[in-house]
Design a protein around this motif. Structure first.
Motif, mmCIF file in Angstrom:
data_model
loop_
_atom_site.group_PDB
_atom_site.id
_atom_site.type_symbol
_atom_site.label_atom_id
_atom_site.label_comp_id
_atom_site.label_asym_id
_atom_site.label_seq_id
_atom_site.Cartn_x
_atom_site.Cartn_y
_atom_site.Cartn_z
ATOM 1 N N ARG A 160 -12.709 -24.324 0.436
ATOM 2 C CA ARG A 160 -11.708 -25.382 0.595
ATOM 3 C C ARG A 160 -10.373 -24.741 0.979
ATOM 4 N N GLN A 167 -9.148 -29.034 4.041
ATOM 5 C CA GLN A 167 -10.437 -29.145 4.721
ATOM 6 C C GLN A 167 -11.449 -28.232 4.043
ATOM 7 N N GLU A 179 -19.403 -33.158 -4.664
ATOM 8 C CA GLU A 179 -18.690 -34.262 -4.015
ATOM 9 C C GLU A 179 -18.047 -33.841 -2.703
ATOM 10 N N ALA A 180 -17.905 -32.543 -2.464
ATOM 11 C CA ALA A 180 -17.330 -32.069 -1.206
ATOM 12 C C ALA A 180 -18.358 -32.014 -0.087
ATOM 13 N N PRO A 199 -20.382 -34.340 1.521
ATOM 14 C CA PRO A 199 -20.402 -35.262 2.662
ATOM 15 C C PRO A 199 -19.314 -35.014 3.692
ATOM 16 N N GLU A 200 -18.101 -34.639 3.244
ATOM 17 C CA GLU A 200 -16.980 -34.497 4.174
ATOM 18 C C GLU A 200 -16.807 -33.067 4.688
ATOM 19 N N TRP A 242 -17.294 -29.456 6.672
ATOM 20 C CA TRP A 242 -17.751 -28.918 7.955
ATOM 21 C C TRP A 242 -18.935 -28.008 7.654
ATOM 22 N N ALA A 254 -17.146 -36.117 13.309
ATOM 23 C CA ALA A 254 -17.240 -37.215 12.342
ATOM 24 C C ALA A 254 -18.631 -37.838 12.330
ATOM 25 N N ARG A 299 -21.603 -36.317 9.819
ATOM 26 C CA ARG A 299 -21.469 -36.336 8.367
ATOM 27 C C ARG A 299 -22.274 -37.477 7.758
ATOM 28 N N LYS A 322 -22.801 -40.614 5.288
ATOM 29 C CA LYS A 322 -21.907 -41.693 4.889
ATOM 30 C C LYS A 322 -22.696 -42.787 4.174
ATOM 31 N N ARG A 355 -26.567 -36.681 7.061
ATOM 32 C CA ARG A 355 -25.874 -35.889 8.068
ATOM 33 C C ARG A 355 -26.827 -35.589 9.222
ATOM 34 N N GLU A 362 -16.019 -45.726 10.421
ATOM 35 C CA GLU A 362 -15.815 -44.373 10.956
ATOM 36 C C GLU A 362 -16.579 -43.374 10.098
#
Length: 792
Positions: free
Chosen positions: A58, A102, A186-187, A189-190, A192, A205, A208, A210, A423, A562
């Protein structure tokens, strides 16, 4: 009509489309973040997937970065490098204290380095990047985090430059957190991901995972009652008035008033589908039908949907209201003020919002949610559905990239209002998602749909590209045993213009957990749909129209997320085209009916063999059973139920051991001819040449003629049955009435046992006592009249 070549005898070909047992190495019952609160059984776990470990990095922010000596500014970005994998943040212009926040995720299975390097660089306009400093982490010292542990706190690290010979730190610090976790983090899904390192720009985007929620749907029922003081545009003319109602792109009209009057009445219902939050308005146009080519607008009123009350089961009555119409195109008379002209006409309406059950956004054959829209009418859940999307294998190439075939697969699951998307795994024919999702179940007689698609929006193709369908699976929850984990490989089958095609296999782990057995069993005595569906039923045409509008609304709303869940994906998951004509589907349904009737035909065939003494031993046993049942009639019903009980016990051994799947043989997909498939994939309206349309029309007439004959025969037999006492044929009715009188007297004076015994012995009489001619009752019934004589 040509007959296709049937390949059902090719056992190897058919086995390729069968369900297969798998034995994946599922993880232990380890918790995931975001479980449902308040019930231990609803707590989300990750025990239906294989644990996959990732190195998470992170990058939060930096401070006190030195300016570039050439430009005097600082345009920093961060590059995270692990072996051959490299990920970069966005660059921020003229920001000596930038914030990125990020996360980067590197699959631990692919790590071939013992150190992690985090570089801070300056993006110069001259085309090269200036190296400002870096931080190096030893992977052996990286901590492991397992949920529900709190997130690892990021720390400040001084940047170092190995190019400095004095070994001093450079100016500037960076805040970073590095840990090893699983896909339950929890990190995840978002983040890279290193397996999607080739994706850049807007395509990041779309790779990923969702979770989506489809909009809450309502029925808008507009009861147009009447109007008052409707003034036509042409003075002295009595208008022929109708009302046109519009909500968004939905337009409906009432019939033209039966009589030309200034106070027309309709009392007609117009039904729309709307979604919360309400973005459209109800617009009513009162128009005069002047001629076949001309309609004059007499008045209009625009009403926001938020002003209408919601009709619920306990509040079914809705008051009607009068609304003033804004006039158009009507010349003012002398003495009329602008206010009098504006509010001279009124319309009487009864408008309400009814809670749409969520079945309306999909085909009624595959219901995934039977709850009302109003949340206060919901009941507690009776179960939990957990699905682990393990992966797929043997996928076919869906497109070409860099001169070779490739597939970028992702999975979509839909149950109730919750849609999930895994994903996208780039450039692999055997993707391993290993993602698990949970749904609350309110009715087990529902279906979850899982589809696999190829992502076509990774290379900047824009909105013109369409994600290709790879295949889908449906699982009815009531066919699953409680608390059992089903691990199977489902064939992904699609129907193409060239025939049925296997696109690969989807590996799933499914578990249905029952929360209350009593509530579950109680549901089987309750109506499938909410109460309002039965109090105010819809016609077939209304259902088709409402379903189409609901599908369009759901597709439009999910397309605005999105990343968007695109229209082609939503339509495929909701079976938008299931109602269209298909020769293949018609044949499949015909043979489904025949398979049901085959059991009944088999029973009558067995009875015929018994009556004809084909097997004397069986006939003698039937005689004995007949004598027992006639002599002891109180044993008839117990014998029937006992027989069914033993049949149920006998069939328990051969009960299904796996969930249902797409059956190509049942769908008649393997035997469909090329012409039938070409017709099924034709556009609506057709785009084929005229001669081909003529041929298909003649074929359709042939099939419809057979259906027409069968339906007509059924109607004829029913009409003959009804004409027994209608005196349409006086002699036949007289004979039947006399027969009924004699039969009543005979049955009154004769014991029932004797009548049953004589009837049974007559039916079981030996063939030497039988005539080859039809019996008298059959001859009499066939001579009765029907309404077919009055058909043109």
């Amino acid at each position: 009509m040509s007959h296709p070549i049937i390949h059902h005898n090719d056992e190897h070909h058919h086995e390729d489309f069968q369900l297969k047992d798998t034995h994946p190495l599922l993880g232990e019952r380890w918790p995931a973040m975001g479980g449902v609160r308040g019930n231990d059984k609803l707590t989300s776990t990750y025990d239906l997937v294989e644990q996959m470990y990732y190195l998470y990095v992170r990058v939060v922010k930096a401070k006190d970065l030195p300016p570039n000596p050439l430009t005097g500014s600082c345009d920093p970005y961060v590059e995270v490098k692990l072996g051959n994998y490299k990920g970069t943040t966005r660059h921020l212009e003229k920001r000596p204290n930038p914030e990125w926040n990020q996360v980067f995720a590197f699959s631990k299975d692919r790590v071939q380095s013992s150190s992690l390097e985090v570089y801070v660089k300056d993006k110069e306009m001259v085309g090269r990047d200036d190296y400002m400093g870096k931080v190096v982490f030893d992977l052996n010292e990286v901590p492991t985090r397992v949920p529900p542990d709190s997130p690892l706190a990021p720390q400040w690290y001084r940047l170092e430059d190995p190019r400095r010979v004095d070994g001093l730190k450079v100016r500037g610090e960076i805040m970073v957190a590095v840990w090893i976790g699983t896909q339950a983090d929890e990190a995840f899904p978002e983040a890279w991901h290193s397996d999607a390192a080739s994706v850049h720009g807007e395509g990041v985007a779309s790779v990923r995972s969702k979770v989506y929620v489809s909009p809450k749907l309502w029925y808008l029922r507009v009861n147009v009652i009447e109007a008052q003081d409707v003034q036509p545009a042409m003075r002295g003319r009595t208008p022929e008035v109708f009302v046109k109602a519009q909500v968004g792109n939905q337009v409906l009209k009432t019939r033209t008033s039966l009589s030309a009057t200034l106070n027309p009445k309709w009392n007609e219902d117009l039904l729309f589908v709307v979604a919360e939050p309400f973005e459209e308005q109800l617009v009513l146009h009162v128009e005069d039908h002047v001629s076949s080519r001309k309609d004059d607008l007499l008045g209009r009123v625009t009403l926001p949907l938020t002003m209408f009350e919601k009709r619920l089961d306990h509040r079914p009555f809705v008051h009607s209201r009068w609304f003033d119409l804004e006039k158009f195109g009507i010349p003012a008379l002398e003495g009329e003020t602008r206010r009098e002209l504006r509010f001279a006409s009124r319309i009487h309406l009864r408008v309400c919002l009814e809670g749409a059950y969520h079945v309306m956004d999909e085909s009624t054959m595959y219901i995934s949610d039977t709850r009302p829209t109003a949340r206060q009418l919901w009941r507690p859940p009776v179960g939990v559905l957990e699905v682990g999307m393990l992966g797929a294998k043997a996928l076919l190439p869906m497109k070409n990239r860099d001169g070779r075939g490739t597939t970028d697969a992702y999975c979509v699951a839909k149950y109730g209002q919750k849609w999930v998307r895994t994903r996208t795994l780039v450039g692999t024919f055997s993707p391993s998602w290993n993602e698990q999702y949970t749904w609350e179940v309110y009715d087990p007689s529902t279906v979850i749909t899982i589809g696999v698609f190829d992502n076509c929006h990774l290379g900047g193709n824009g909105n013109s590209a369409r994600d290709s369908r790879i295949g889908k699976v449906r699982i009815r929850l009531s066919t699953l045993e409680a608390d059992r984990v089903y691990t199977h490989s489902y064939p992904l089958v699609v129907l193409t213009p060239s025939g049925v095609k296997k696109m690969g296999e989807l590996q799933l782990a499914v578990r249905f957990t029952c929360l209350s057995v009593a509530s579950m069993l109680h549901l089987y005595s309750q109506p499938l749909l909410p109460k309002m569906h039965y109090l105010h039923p819809f016609t077939v045409s209304q259902l088709d129209s409402l379903r189409y509008q609901a599908m369009s609304i759901v597709a439009a709303r999910l397309g605005r997320t999105e990343p968007p869940l695109r229209k082609e994906v939503v339509e495929y998951m909701l079976d938008v085209e299931s109602h269209l004509w298909s020769m293949r589907r018609s044949k499949a349904n015909f043979f489904r009916v025949m398979s049901l009737l085959s059991g009944l035909v088999g029973i009558f065939s067995w009875l015929g063999d018994v009556c004809k003494w084909k097997n004397p031993a069986t006939t003698v046993l039937v005689h004995i059973l007949l004598l027992i049942l006639v002599w002891y009639p109180e044993l008839i019903l117990p014998t029937v139920f006992l027989y069914m009980f033993f049949i149920g016990l006998w069939n328990y051994r051969s009960r299904p051991r796996h969930p249902p799947h797409m059956d190509t043989k049942l769908s008649w997909a393997e035997a469909a001819s090329p012409d039938e498939l070409d017709e099924e994939f034709d556009t609506f309206p057709t785009s084929k040449p005229q001669d081909l349309v003529y041929m298909r029309y003649d074929r359709l007439r042939s099939v419809a003629g057979r259906i027409q004959t069968v339906v007509g025969d059924m109607a004829t037999q029913g009409e003959r049955l009804g004409s027994l006492l209608s005196w349409r044929d006086p002699r036949a009715t007289c004979l039947f009435v006399v027969f009924c009188l004699l039969a009543a007297v005979a049955l009154y004076v004769t014991p029932f046992r004797v009548v049953a015994l004589v009837t049974g012995l007559y039916l079981l009489r030996h063939p030497r006592f039988r005539s080859k001619l039809p019996p008298v009752p059959v001859n009499f019934f066939r001579r009765l009249p029907s309404k077919i004589d009055s058909m043109l």
